[in-house]
Design a protein around this motif. Structure first.
Motif, PDB file in Angstrom:
ATOM      1  N   SER A 190       0.859  -1.182   0.000  1.00 52.24           N
ATOM      2  CA  SER A 190       0.000   0.000   0.000  1.00 52.24           C
ATOM      3  C   SER A 190       0.893   1.230   0.000  1.00 52.24           C
ATOM      4  N   PHE A 191       0.365   2.325  -0.567  1.00 47.22           N
ATOM      5  CA  PHE A 191       1.138   3.546  -0.703  1.00 47.22           C
ATOM      6  C   PHE A 191       0.324   4.726  -0.194  1.00 47.22           C
ATOM      7  N   SER A 192       1.017   5.736   0.318  1.00 46.31           N
ATOM      8  CA  SER A 192       0.354   6.854   0.995  1.00 46.31           C
ATOM      9  C   SER A 192      -0.489   7.713   0.077  1.00 46.31           C
ATOM     10  N   ASP A 193      -0.338   7.551  -1.258  1.00 42.14           N
ATOM     11  CA  ASP A 193      -1.182   8.307  -2.188  1.00 42.14           C
ATOM     12  C   ASP A 193      -2.463   7.552  -2.533  1.00 42.14           C
ATOM     13  N   GLY A 194      -2.711   6.450  -1.811  1.00 45.37           N
ATOM     14  CA  GLY A 194      -3.924   5.669  -2.019  1.00 45.37           C
ATOM     15  C   GLY A 194      -3.765   4.488  -2.948  1.00 45.37           C
ATOM     16  N   THR A 195      -2.585   4.303  -3.511  1.00 48.28           N
ATOM     17  CA  THR A 195      -2.340   3.173  -4.413  1.00 48.28           C
ATOM     18  C   THR A 195      -2.296   1.871  -3.624  1.00 48.28           C
ATOM     19  N   THR A 196      -3.007   0.852  -4.125  1.00 40.98           N
ATOM     20  CA  THR A 196      -3.058  -0.452  -3.460  1.00 40.98           C
ATOM     21  C   THR A 196      -2.844  -1.562  -4.487  1.00 40.98           C
ATOM     22  N   GLU A 268      -6.055 -13.613   2.650  1.00 39.07           N
ATOM     23  CA  GLU A 268      -5.031 -13.823   3.677  1.00 39.07           C
ATOM     24  C   GLU A 268      -4.899 -15.299   4.018  1.00 39.07           C
ATOM     25  N   ASP A 269      -6.008 -16.025   4.049  1.00 40.64           N
ATOM     26  CA  ASP A 269      -5.971 -17.455   4.356  1.00 40.64           C
ATOM     27  C   ASP A 269      -5.256 -18.236   3.258  1.00 40.64           C
ATOM     28  N   GLU A 270      -5.479 -17.863   2.013  1.00 39.17           N
ATOM     29  CA  GLU A 270      -4.822 -18.560   0.905  1.00 39.17           C
ATOM     30  C   GLU A 270      -3.311 -18.325   0.938  1.00 39.17           C
ATOM     31  N   ILE A 271      -2.890 -17.144   1.334  1.00 39.26           N
ATOM     32  CA  ILE A 271      -1.456 -16.841   1.446  1.00 39.26           C
ATOM     33  C   ILE A 271      -0.877 -17.461   2.714  1.00 39.26           C
ATOM     34  N   GLY A 272      -1.658 -17.506   3.770  1.00 39.49           N
ATOM     35  CA  GLY A 272      -1.212 -18.092   5.031  1.00 39.49           C
ATOM     36  C   GLY A 272      -0.365 -17.159   5.863  1.00 39.49           C
ATOM     37  N   VAL A 273      -0.955 -16.030   6.289  1.00 42.61           N
ATOM     38  CA  VAL A 273      -0.178 -15.008   7.001  1.00 42.61           C
ATOM     39  C   VAL A 273      -0.599 -14.823   8.462  1.00 42.61           C
ATOM     40  N   SER A 274      -1.524 -15.643   8.950  1.00 45.46           N
ATOM     41  CA  SER A 274      -2.055 -15.428  10.295  1.00 45.46           C
ATOM     42  C   SER A 274      -0.985 -15.539  11.383  1.00 45.46           C
ATOM     43  N   ASN A 275       0.118 -16.242  11.087  1.00 49.25           N
ATOM     44  CA  ASN A 275       1.200 -16.404  12.066  1.00 49.25           C
ATOM     45  C   ASN A 275       2.442 -15.590  11.725  1.00 49.25           C
ATOM     46  N   LYS A 276       2.307 -14.665  10.801  1.00 54.39           N
ATOM     47  CA  LYS A 276       3.463 -13.875  10.360  1.00 54.39           C
ATOM     48  C   LYS A 276       3.339 -12.438  10.868  1.00 54.39           C
ATOM     49  N   LYS A 277       4.104 -12.128  11.914  1.00 47.72           N
ATOM     50  CA  LYS A 277       4.019 -10.817  12.553  1.00 47.72           C
ATOM     51  C   LYS A 277       4.429  -9.686  11.610  1.00 47.72           C
ATOM     52  N   PHE A 282       0.866  -5.119  11.037  1.00 46.29           N
ATOM     53  CA  PHE A 282       0.566  -3.939  10.210  1.00 46.29           C
ATOM     54  C   PHE A 282      -0.613  -4.215   9.284  1.00 46.29           C
ATOM     55  N   GLN A 283      -1.442  -5.136   9.683  1.00 45.13           N
ATOM     56  CA  GLN A 283      -2.575  -5.549   8.846  1.00 45.13           C
ATOM     57  C   GLN A 283      -3.430  -4.361   8.418  1.00 45.13           C
ATOM     58  N   GLU A 284      -3.613  -3.413   9.332  1.00 46.27           N
ATOM     59  CA  GLU A 284      -4.428  -2.245   9.026  1.00 46.27           C
ATOM     60  C   GLU A 284      -3.802  -1.407   7.922  1.00 46.27           C
ATOM     61  N   GLN A 285      -2.480  -1.455   7.809  1.00 45.93           N
ATOM     62  CA  GLN A 285      -1.788  -0.680   6.775  1.00 45.93           C
ATOM     63  C   GLN A 285      -1.864  -1.363   5.411  1.00 45.93           C
ATOM     64  N   PHE A 286      -2.208  -2.640   5.395  1.00 46.38           N
ATOM     65  CA  PHE A 286      -2.293  -3.388   4.148  1.00 46.38           C
ATOM     66  C   PHE A 286      -3.761  -3.605   3.740  1.00 46.38           C
ATOM     67  N   THR A 287      -4.376  -4.676   4.197  1.00 45.98           N
ATOM     68  CA  THR A 287      -5.780  -4.909   3.832  1.00 45.98           C
ATOM     69  C   THR A 287      -6.678  -3.814   4.389  1.00 45.98           C
ATOM     70  N   GLY A 288      -6.262  -3.219   5.506  1.00 42.48           N
ATOM     71  CA  GLY A 288      -7.046  -2.131   6.086  1.00 42.48           C
ATOM     72  C   GLY A 288      -7.117  -0.907   5.187  1.00 42.48           C
ATOM     73  N   LYS A 289      -6.146  -0.755   4.295  1.00 40.29           N
ATOM     74  CA  LYS A 289      -6.126   0.346   3.335  1.00 40.29           C
ATOM     75  C   LYS A 289      -6.744  -0.046   1.992  1.00 40.29           C
ATOM     76  N   GLY A 290      -7.219  -1.295   1.928  1.00 42.39           N
ATOM     77  CA  GLY A 290      -7.865  -1.754   0.697  1.00 42.39           C
ATOM     78  C   GLY A 290      -6.984  -2.583  -0.219  1.00 42.39           C
ATOM     79  N   SER A 291      -5.759  -2.897   0.216  1.00 42.55           N
ATOM     80  CA  SER A 291      -4.866  -3.713  -0.613  1.00 42.55           C
ATOM     81  C   SER A 291      -5.251  -5.185  -0.548  1.00 42.55           C
ATOM     82  N   SER A 292      -4.958  -5.896  -1.632  1.00 45.89           N
ATOM     83  CA  SER A 292      -5.156  -7.347  -1.691  1.00 45.89           C
ATOM     84  C   SER A 292      -3.827  -8.027  -1.982  1.00 45.89           C
TER      85      SER A 292
END
Length: 312
Positions: A190-196, A268-277, A282-292
Motif C-alpha cells: 500500500s502507498f500513501s497516495d492511495g495506491t493499493t 489472507e488465508d490462501e497466502i497463510g499469514v495469520s502467524n506472520k508478525k 501492520f494488517q491495518e496498513q495493508f488490507t485495512g487500506k484496501g490492498s489485496s
C-alpha cells in the motif's frame, strides 16, 4: 559403451523427446537440478532462516539464473518495517520511526510517497524504471519493508517478486512433511497516495517449477497456465522440469507490460499469514487500506513474477 548402457541411454532420450513433444508453449525447458553458484545468500543472525541458494540452469547454451537474477546488495536494501534478523520488531506502525526512512528522488518537484511492502519471499521495487529498494531477506524469516520516494503523477510501479527455493532449480523446499514440496508466493503493498495492490495490476510469470508432466502446461495468448499441474511435491528427489521465459529488456520502464495478464487476488488465508508478525502487526496498513494479496494464476508453481502498475 556396453550394449545395456546404450539401450538405457536410448530409452532415456526417447522419454525426454516424448515429454518435450507434449509441450508446445513458448518457454525454454530445463530438466533437473540447477548448478549451484552461491550456496546461501543470507543467514539470519537472530532467528532461523532457510538456505537461499542461487543456481544456474543451462538450456541450449543459454544460462538462466534461479530462482532469479537479483540486485541483492546491502546498499540497495529497503528500510525494515519488521525484521527479526535485525531485531526490528515493532508491534504496530505507531512504533516505527517514519522520519528515518530515506527518500529516493525520482522527480525533484514530486510528491513524497511512502510505501509498505510484504513479499513472499523477495522483492525489488522500481519507480519509473529507477530502483528504489530491495528486500533484505531473500527467503525466511518473513519480513516487511517501508520505502519513500519523490515522484510526480502519473508514474509507474514495477516490482520483481521471487518465491525462493531451497532445492535450486526444482522450485521446492522442505515443507509440509516433504523434502521436495513447492512453496507459494504472494505480494501485498500500500502507498500513501492511495495506491493499493489488486487485480488491476499486470503480472507475468517468467519461471515456473516444479513441473512433473509438461502436458499439463497451457498457453493462451500471454497467459501461462499451469492450473492442471501437480502441486503436491515429493518425499524424495524426482527429476522435474522448469519453465523459463526471457525477461524483456528494460521491462521496468517500457510498456510491454500492457499485454500481460491481470494479477490474481488471493485472501489472507490462501497466502497463510495469520502467524506472520511482519504482516499481522501492520494488517491495518495493508488490507485495512484496501490492498489485496496478488500473484499470477498459480500461487504455488510460479516462482518469478514481474508486476507493473501505472498510478494516474
Amino acid at each position: 559403451m556396453p550394449t545395456k548402457l546404450l539401450l538405457l541411454a536410448s530409452i532415456l532420450c526417447l522419454t525426454c523427446s516424448i515429454a518435450f513433444a507434449e509441450y508446445s508453449g513458448t518457454a525454454q525447458i530445463a530438466k533437473g537440478k540447477a548448478q549451484i553458484q552461491i550456496k546461501n545468500l543470507f543467514s539470519c543472525e537472530n532467528g532461523r532462516s532457510r538456505v537461499s541458494p542461487i543456481g544456474i540452469q543451462t538450456i541450449n547454451g543459454k544460462e538462466f539464473i534461479v530462482p532469479a537474477e537479483v540486485q541483492y546488495e546491502t546498499k540497495k536494501f529497503a528500510s525494515d518495517l519488521y525484521n527479526e534478523c535485525s531485531n526490528i520488531e515493532p508491534q504496530s506502525l505507531a512504533e516505527v520511526d517514519l522520519s528515518s526512512v530515506p527518500i529516493v528522488e525520482i522527480d525533484k518537484d514530486g510528491e513524497v510517497i511512502t510505501g509498505y511492502i510484504f513479499a513472499d519471499n523477495y522483492f525489488e521495487l522500481y519507480i519509473n524504471g529507477k530502483l528504489v529498494g530491495v528486500d533484505s531477506v531473500p527467503f525466511t524469516p518473513f519480513n516487511s519493508n517501508i520505502v519513500k520516494f519523490k515522484v510526480k503523477k502519473p508514474y509507474e510501479i514495477a516490482i520483481k517478486v521471487v518465491d525462493w527455493e531451497e532445492n535450486s532449480g526444482l522450485g521446492s523446499e522442505n515443507n509440509r512433511g516433504k523434502q521436495f514440496h513447492p512453496g507459494d508466493g504472494g505480494l501485498i503493498a500500500s502507498f500513501s497516495d492511495g495506491t493499493t495492490t489488486n487485480s488491476n495490476w499486470k503480472a507475468q510469470t517468467f519461471y515456473t517449477s516444479p513441473i512433473y508432466d509438461l502436458s499439463c502446461v497451457e498457453e493462451k495468448g500471454n497467459q501461462r497456465i499451469t492450473k492442471d499441474c501437480d502441486v503436491n511435491g515429493s518425499d524424495k528427489y524426482e527429476e522435474t522440469y522448469s519453465l523459463h521465459w526471457d525477461i524483456p529488456l528494460d521491462w521496468q520502464s517500457n510498456d510491454i507490460y500492457k499485454s500481460w495478464p491481470n494479477a490474481v487476488e488471493y485472501t489472507e488465508d490462501e497466502i497463510g499469514v495469520s502467524n506472520k508478525k511482519a504482516y499481522m502487526n501492520f494488517q491495518e496498513q495493508f488490507t485495512g487500506k484496501g490492498s489485496s494479496f496478488i500473484w499470477s494464476s498459480n500461487l504455488v508453481l510460479d516462482n518469478l513474477i514481474l508486476f507493473k502498475y501505472q498510478v494516474k
